[in-house]
Design a protein around this motif. Structure first.
Motif, PDB file in Angstrom:
ATOM      1  N   ILE A  91     -36.070  63.020  47.314  1.00 26.72           N
ATOM      2  CA  ILE A  91     -34.838  63.248  48.060  1.00 26.72           C
ATOM      3  C   ILE A  91     -34.848  62.441  49.350  1.00 26.72           C
ATOM      4  CG2 ILE A  91     -33.340  64.985  49.085  1.00 26.72           C
ATOM      5  CD1 ILE A  91     -33.678  65.317  46.099  1.00 26.72           C
ATOM      6  N   GLU A  92     -35.973  62.430  50.021  1.00 26.35           N
ATOM      7  CA  GLU A  92     -36.095  61.664  51.267  1.00 26.35           C
ATOM      8  C   GLU A  92     -35.809  60.186  51.021  1.00 26.35           C
ATOM      9  OE1 GLU A  92     -36.937  60.580  55.226  1.00 26.35           O
ATOM     10  OE2 GLU A  92     -36.329  62.442  54.270  1.00 26.35           O
ATOM     11  N   GLN A  93     -36.356  59.649  49.959  1.00 27.30           N
ATOM     12  CA  GLN A  93     -36.118  58.243  49.626  1.00 27.30           C
ATOM     13  C   GLN A  93     -34.641  57.988  49.317  1.00 27.30           C
ATOM     14  OE1 GLN A  93     -38.511  56.916  46.341  1.00 27.30           O
ATOM     15  NE2 GLN A  93     -37.611  54.867  46.307  1.00 27.30           N
ATOM     16  N   ALA A  94     -34.012  58.904  48.580  1.00 25.26           N
ATOM     17  CA  ALA A  94     -32.605  58.735  48.229  1.00 25.26           C
ATOM     18  C   ALA A  94     -31.714  58.814  49.467  1.00 25.26           C
ATOM     19  CB  ALA A  94     -32.194  59.804  47.215  1.00 25.26           C
ATOM     20  N   VAL A  95     -31.982  59.768  50.350  1.00 24.18           N
ATOM     21  CA  VAL A  95     -31.187  59.903  51.568  1.00 24.18           C
ATOM     22  C   VAL A  95     -31.335  58.668  52.440  1.00 24.18           C
ATOM     23  CG1 VAL A  95     -30.967  61.199  53.730  1.00 24.18           C
ATOM     24  CG2 VAL A  95     -31.220  62.418  51.560  1.00 24.18           C
TER      25      VAL A  95
ATOM     26  N   THR B 261     -25.021  52.424  53.361  1.00 26.20           N
ATOM     27  CA  THR B 261     -23.679  52.735  53.856  1.00 26.20           C
ATOM     28  C   THR B 261     -23.552  52.670  55.371  1.00 26.20           C
ATOM     29  OG1 THR B 261     -24.143  55.120  53.980  1.00 26.20           O
ATOM     30  CG2 THR B 261     -23.319  54.250  51.874  1.00 26.20           C
ATOM     31  N   GLY B 262     -24.685  52.713  56.082  1.00 26.00           N
ATOM     32  CA  GLY B 262     -24.637  52.759  57.528  1.00 26.00           C
ATOM     33  C   GLY B 262     -24.287  54.123  58.086  1.00 26.00           C
ATOM     34  N   ALA B 263     -24.196  55.128  57.224  1.00 24.44           N
ATOM     35  CA  ALA B 263     -23.845  56.478  57.660  1.00 24.44           C
ATOM     36  C   ALA B 263     -25.066  57.176  58.248  1.00 24.44           C
ATOM     37  CB  ALA B 263     -23.308  57.291  56.492  1.00 24.44           C
ATOM     38  N   PRO B 264     -24.892  57.948  59.335  1.00 24.65           N
ATOM     39  CA  PRO B 264     -26.030  58.671  59.911  1.00 24.65           C
ATOM     40  C   PRO B 264     -26.383  59.937  59.142  1.00 24.65           C
ATOM     41  CG  PRO B 264     -24.061  59.108  61.188  1.00 24.65           C
ATOM     42  CD  PRO B 264     -23.668  58.107  60.152  1.00 24.65           C
ATOM     43  N   GLN B 265     -25.421  60.447  58.361  1.00 22.00           N
ATOM     44  CA  GLN B 265     -25.648  61.685  57.623  1.00 22.00           C
ATOM     45  C   GLN B 265     -25.080  61.567  56.211  1.00 22.00           C
ATOM     46  OE1 GLN B 265     -23.801  64.734  60.156  1.00 22.00           O
ATOM     47  NE2 GLN B 265     -25.857  65.432  60.722  1.00 22.00           N
TER      48      GLN B 265
ATOM     49  N   GLN C  56     -31.565  66.715  60.188  1.00 19.44           N
ATOM     50  CA  GLN C  56     -30.871  65.800  61.093  1.00 19.44           C
ATOM     51  C   GLN C  56     -29.861  64.906  60.367  1.00 19.44           C
ATOM     52  OE1 GLN C  56     -34.152  66.140  60.858  1.00 19.44           O
ATOM     53  NE2 GLN C  56     -34.817  67.001  62.830  1.00 19.44           N
ATOM     54  N   ARG C  57     -30.151  64.567  59.119  1.00 18.62           N
ATOM     55  CA  ARG C  57     -29.262  63.655  58.377  1.00 18.62           C
ATOM     56  C   ARG C  57     -28.375  64.406  57.386  1.00 18.62           C
ATOM     57  NH1 ARG C  57     -33.933  60.190  56.131  1.00 18.62           N
ATOM     58  NH2 ARG C  57     -34.895  62.225  56.471  1.00 18.62           N
ATOM     59  N   VAL C  58     -28.234  65.707  57.576  1.00 16.82           N
ATOM     60  CA  VAL C  58     -27.465  66.540  56.642  1.00 16.82           C
ATOM     61  C   VAL C  58     -26.122  66.914  57.260  1.00 16.82           C
ATOM     62  CG1 VAL C  58     -27.383  68.718  55.397  1.00 16.82           C
ATOM     63  CG2 VAL C  58     -29.545  67.478  55.594  1.00 16.82           C
TER      64      VAL C  58
END
Length: 313
Positions: free
Chosen positions: A156-160, A167-171, A194-196
């Motif tokens: 999951i960490e790798q996918a996030v 995408t450049g998205a923070p979350q 933090q990234r959710v």
């Protein structure tokens, strides 16, 4: 998982062919019987599994809804179990939104996490609608099979990280079906939130399930009703973590039961009547609800979520 399912499928076809050949030989029937029995066994197996699990988990009352969920779940098994899961060949990868340029460019990226004995193809319908609505999507595979749920957290960490990078998205938002919801929660316990932006779970055994009293796999044991692993996971979560979560349940869930106990204090719950377990991953009402939950997560997160608030659909 796809290779295992293909082998099981071809094995059923072989057994059905052999049975048809023996039956045709004994009765003098034409060879068309061989083709019929070759196809019949793969078709009947998922229907029998749906019937058995639905009877075992049947809640009291709501007979019409139970019958509706039974027929719907048989259809879902045929669609997902025969036409999708066994034919997953390409490795999962991030896919961009397919919506036109008029849609907002800031739509949340979404990580899709499948459940037990599935792969990323269970998300075919969901991923299509998410991308059409403007959401970049990454549906991953949880491998190796049957290991501890905690061992999937790095995936999951790798996918996030990959989806944020592309995408450049923070979350991101994370959507989990069945065991996938527990995998997401295990990832949050290890890596933080933090990234959710939003967590959405569909038919997840948050309290465990009674479908198998003596599971042989590690992940199956962790999903036992009120298991120590589940209690430790729940104890690790703060009120702010629970406010990120939206739970979808069906009172007719044939694999995760007691159905109405699959809730978490502080997390909003929506009930979808008349659906089976696999249907939660492809039903149009559920997909529309998921899209709604992703519309403006920031404003919802900032507010107060009622204790065990419940919506019925």
């Amino acid at each position: 998982m796809a290779r295992l399912l293909r082998r099981l499928l071809w094995g059923q076809i072989l057994v059905g062919t052999l049975f048809g050949w023996l039956l045709a030989r004994q009765t003098g029937t034409s060879s068309w019987l061989i083709a019929v029995t070759a196809l019949l066994l793969p078709l009947l197996t998922p229907m029998l599994l749906s019937l058995t699990s639905s009877i075992k988990s049947r809640p009291p009352g709501a007979t019409a809804l139970w019958w509706r969920s039974l027929f719907g779940e048989c259809g879902a098994w045929l669609r997902i179990g025969l036409l999708q899961l066994p034919w997953a060949r390409a490795a999962p990868a991030a896919k961009p939104a397919t919506a036109d340029a008029l849609l907002p460019a800031s739509r949340l990226p979404v990580v899709l996490v499948h459940g037990y004995l599935c792969n990323h193809r269970v998300w075919d319908a969901m991923a299509h609608h998410l991308r059409t609505a403007g959401h970049p999507v990454l549906a991953l595979d949880l491998e190796p099979l049957f290991t501890s749920i905690d061992h999937y957290a790095p995936l999951i960490e790798q996918a996030v990280a990959e989806l944020c990078r592309q995408t450049g998205a923070p979350q991101v938002a994370l959507v989990g079906h069945s065991m996938g919801g527990l995998v997401i929660r295990a990832w949050m316990r290890r890596y933080g939130t933090q990234r959710v932006a939003r967590i959405i779970t569909l038919g997840t055994p948050h309290a465990g399930t009674k479908i198998d009293a003596q599971p042989k796999t590690t992940s199956g044991q962790q999903m036992l009703w009120r298991s120590a692993w589940l209690q430790e996971l729940a104890a690790s979560e703060s009120a702010s973590t629970r406010r990120l979560m939206r739970l979808a349940l069906t009172p007719q869930d044939n694999l995760v039961y007691p159905q109405r106990e699959q809730v978490l204090d502080g997390a909003q719950v929506t009930l979808f009547e008349g659906l089976g377990h696999l249907q939660l991953a492809l039903d149009s009402r559920v997909i529309a609800w998921v899209l709604q939950q992703l519309e403006d997560p920031a404003s919802s997160i900032a507010g107060v979520v009622p204790h065990r608030s419940t919506t019925r659909v």
